[in-house]
Design a protein around this motif. Structure first.
Motif, PDB file in Angstrom:
ATOM      1  N   MET A 144     -14.235 -42.867 -96.384  1.00 54.64           N
ATOM      2  CA  MET A 144     -14.617 -44.000 -97.231  1.00 54.64           C
ATOM      3  C   MET A 144     -14.883 -43.532 -98.657  1.00 54.64           C
ATOM      4  N   GLU A 193      -9.649 -43.785 -96.666  1.00 50.89           N
ATOM      5  CA  GLU A 193      -9.843 -45.127 -96.110  1.00 50.89           C
ATOM      6  C   GLU A 193      -9.111 -46.146 -96.990  1.00 50.89           C
ATOM      7  N   THR A 244      -9.445 -49.118 -98.618  1.00 52.53           N
ATOM      8  CA  THR A 244     -10.587 -49.938 -99.020  1.00 52.53           C
ATOM      9  C   THR A 244     -10.423 -50.383-100.463  1.00 52.53           C
TER      10      THR A 244
END
Length: 321
Positions: free
Chosen positions: A206, A280, A282
């Protein structure tokens, strides 16, 4: 009949003599307790036998040599440090020397340890030999490495660097098309930031995704560890960052420069490297501490400001503000 008895007796004596000789070779040596025994590189069997006798570990160097010639294999003895135990026979000793069953010790480099601390750890290990310069930042793969007494620090550094080169190449070969950087060097630099920015392994991808987004959009990374690195070379700062340090202009401070620092700020572990190679997926652009060692992530500045307010409330509750 008498002649047959005499021949039988002679054969029994000969057999007993042979058994006694064999028992002398296979029986216990004179090792009173666990003993470390070192063989220098290039040592002959004769020199090793003399050393064993001098240290009281066998009764006769010449006997050991003779027995080795008759019963031992043709394999050469190996250099290194060996552990000799009280229950070992002279045959066991020779086998250990020929098999290279040396004592191995270990030195561990944790993920995120900067090169200056790697250097200090190597220099503090008294069983290693020789001097070595501080390795280039990011060139060491954090891991546990085996070494032998007297091994050079230089050879350990070379082993660590070869491991990093291998790991970086392997992860680069498996990178996703979504990766935000164009070279292995830049991936290493970004992985070092990821390594320093989170203490939770489950957050690595992340955090890598967030910083990858910032790299792609041209936003400043604003990673606090890049402020600290020029000041301490990666050692803990031991205090809060000053406003003057946040405003400092140099090759590392990502609060005053766009893009990546000019070099790694630590030695990232393989998992952080892998996270950068496959971040990730995102939209996050912001993060702030959540009080547990992890972070709250946000896609927008408004979300981020709300998370910052929560973090400040936690700090006030703790008496930190």
């Amino acid at each position: 009949m008498k002649r047959a008895r005499g021949l039988l007796l002679a054969l029994l004596v000969l057999a007993a003599t042979g058994l006694l000789f064999a028992w002398t070779f296979l029986g216990s040596a004179t090792i009173a307790k666990d003993t470390n025994f070192t063989i220098a590189a290039g040592s002959s069997v004769s020199a090793v036998a003399d050393k064993l006798e001098a240290e009281g570990l066998i009764t006769s160097a010449s006997g050991f040599m003779l027995q080795a010639r008759i019963f031992g294999s043709d394999a050469p003895i190996q250099a290194g440090e060996f552990l000799l135990k009280p229950d070992m026979s002279q045959g066991d000793i020779l086998v250990a020397f020929q098999s290279g069953d040396v004592i191995r010790r270990f030195i561990t480099i944790p993920e995120g340890m900067p090169s200056i601390l790697v250097w200090e750890r190597l220099m503090a290990e008294e069983l290693l030999s020789g001097d070595v310069e501080v390795p280039p930042e990011g060139s060491i793969l954090p891991d546990t490495y085996a070494f032998e007494r007297g091994q050079s620090r230089k050879s350990i550094v070379e082993q660590m660097q070869a491991a990093m080169d291998k790991a970086l190449a392997e992860e680069w070969a498996n990178r996703t098309p979504r990766i935000a950087v164009d070279t292995m060097r830049d991936a290493l630099i970004l992985a070092a930031i990821v390594e320093k920015e989170t203490g939770k392994p489950e957050e690595r991808r992340m955090v890598a995704g967030l910083y990858s987004n910032r790299v792609r959009t041209g936003m400043m990374l604003q990673a606090d560890p890049t402020i600290i690195y020029p000041i301490t070379k990666g050692k803990p700062l031991g205090r809060r960052i000053r406003q003057s340090e946040i405003a400092a202009v140099n090759g590392y401070n990502t609060y005053t420069r766009t893009g990546l620092p000019e070099g790694p700020i630590t030695n990232p572990g393989r998992e952080s490297i892998a996270a950068v190679m496959n971040p990730e997926n995102t939209n996050a652009l912001f993060m702030v501490a959540d009080g547990t060692g992890g972070h709250w992530f946000a896609d927008t500045l408004a979300q981020h400001n709300a998370n910052v307010a929560k973090w400040y409330a936690i700090r006030r509750e703790r008496g930190e503000m």
